[in-house]
Design a protein around this motif. Structure first.
Motif, short mmCIF file in Angstrom:
data_model
loop_
_atom_site.label_atom_id
_atom_site.label_comp_id
_atom_site.label_asym_id
_atom_site.label_seq_id
_atom_site.Cartn_x
_atom_site.Cartn_y
_atom_site.Cartn_z
N ARG A 39 0.80 -1.23 0.00
CA ARG A 39 0.00 0.00 0.00
C ARG A 39 0.84 1.28 0.00
NH1 ARG A 39 -4.06 1.01 3.65
NH2 ARG A 39 -2.63 0.70 5.37
N ILE A 40 2.15 1.16 -0.11
CA ILE A 40 3.03 2.33 -0.15
C ILE A 40 2.99 2.93 -1.56
CG2 ILE A 40 5.46 3.06 -0.11
CD1 ILE A 40 4.33 2.69 2.67
N ASP A 41 2.77 4.24 -1.65
CA ASP A 41 2.71 4.90 -2.95
C ASP A 41 4.04 5.47 -3.41
OD1 ASP A 41 -0.06 4.44 -3.37
OD2 ASP A 41 -0.53 6.11 -2.03
N GLN A 42 4.78 6.08 -2.48
CA GLN A 42 6.04 6.72 -2.81
C GLN A 42 7.16 6.10 -1.99
OE1 GLN A 42 6.30 9.12 -5.16
NE2 GLN A 42 4.11 8.82 -5.52
N PRO A 43 8.33 5.89 -2.57
CA PRO A 43 9.43 5.30 -1.81
C PRO A 43 9.73 6.05 -0.51
CG PRO A 43 9.99 5.28 -4.12
CD PRO A 43 8.70 6.06 -3.99
N LEU A 80 11.85 -8.85 6.96
CA LEU A 80 11.26 -9.59 5.84
C LEU A 80 10.34 -8.58 5.17
CD1 LEU A 80 10.21 -12.95 7.54
CD2 LEU A 80 12.25 -12.51 6.17
N ILE A 81 10.67 -8.19 3.94
CA ILE A 81 9.95 -7.10 3.29
C ILE A 81 9.23 -7.61 2.05
CG2 ILE A 81 10.12 -4.82 2.25
CD1 ILE A 81 12.81 -4.50 3.73
N GLU A 82 7.89 -7.60 2.12
CA GLU A 82 7.09 -7.92 0.95
C GLU A 82 6.96 -6.66 0.11
OE1 GLU A 82 3.55 -10.34 1.47
OE2 GLU A 82 4.15 -10.71 3.55
N TRP A 83 7.08 -6.80 -1.21
CA TRP A 83 7.03 -5.70 -2.16
C TRP A 83 8.22 -4.73 -1.93
CZ3 TRP A 83 3.54 -6.77 -5.81
CH2 TRP A 83 2.47 -7.60 -5.47
N PRO A 84 9.44 -5.24 -1.77
CA PRO A 84 10.59 -4.38 -1.48
C PRO A 84 10.90 -3.37 -2.58
CG PRO A 84 11.35 -6.54 -2.11
CD PRO A 84 9.85 -6.63 -1.95
N GLU A 85 10.51 -3.67 -3.80
CA GLU A 85 10.79 -2.75 -4.92
C GLU A 85 10.13 -1.39 -4.71
OE1 GLU A 85 7.49 -5.60 -5.66
OE2 GLU A 85 9.61 -5.90 -5.25
N ARG A 86 9.12 -1.34 -3.85
CA ARG A 86 8.44 -0.06 -3.57
C ARG A 86 9.29 0.86 -2.70
NH1 ARG A 86 2.17 -0.78 -4.23
NH2 ARG A 86 2.25 -2.43 -5.77
N MET A 87 10.40 0.35 -2.19
CA MET A 87 11.31 1.19 -1.40
C MET A 87 12.21 2.04 -2.29
SD MET A 87 12.52 -1.17 1.77
CE MET A 87 13.28 0.24 2.57
#
Length: 165
Positions: free
Chosen positions: A93-97, A115-122
């Motif tokens: 649910r993160i929109d901006q890094p 443990l980070i799900e959807w790490p590319e959003r960082m």
């Protein structure tokens, strides 16, 4: 974010039990400061892998863990173990890094395990030292393939499970 990756390798897991066995092994090699990225489409087993890792740590350290909710809405769930706290982070649910900085992730990275799900959003805030696992559906129900990317210090660490590529 450094992009120094060793050759990506893969591991085929026949069923959910094999995914849980992989997670149990992963739990045995975790150290304070470790970051594990869990990527993949919805339904490919990221949360299954995270929950199995948390259950394995709880069992190894005789720490009671009654419920392991998905952090989809809370974004972060914390589990305290003797050697480190584990942070299960879901960035769907993160929109901006830059939004990840509000979660306090830099503190988690210092001496916790993430443990980070959807790490590319960082985006650029994803640590250079990480193990990145990308899960995809296998050739039958329950089967999974995990693409394993080693970044930074993970390039020299012994993983201890069979890799084939």
């Amino acid at each position: 974010m450094a992009d120094d990756i060793t050759a990506t390798t893969s591991l085929t897991l026949a069923d959910i039990a094999a995914t849980e066995n992989f997670a149990e092994h992963l739990a045995t090699i975790l150290e304070p400061g470790d970051v594990i990225g869990l990527s993949g489409d919805l339904g490919t087993g990221k949360t299954v892998l995270a929950r199995a890792t948390i259950r394995a740590l709880a069992s190894m350290h005789a720490v009671p863990v009654d419920d392991i909710p998905s952090p989809t809405f809370t974004l972060v769930q914390q589990y305290d173990f003797p050697l480190f706290s584990l942070f299960h982070i879901d960035l769907y649910r993160i929109d901006q890094p830059a939004d990840v900085l509000e979660l306090g992730v830099e503190d988690f990275f210092a001496d916790g395990v993430c443990l980070i799900e959807w790490p590319e959003r960082m985006g650029p805030y994803l640590p250079a030292d990480r193990l990145h696992l990308t899960l995809s559906s296998g050739d039958h129900e329950g089967a999974r393939t995990i693409a394993i990317e080693r970044h930074g210090s993970w390039m020299t660490r012994e993983l201890g499970f069979s890799e084939n590529g």
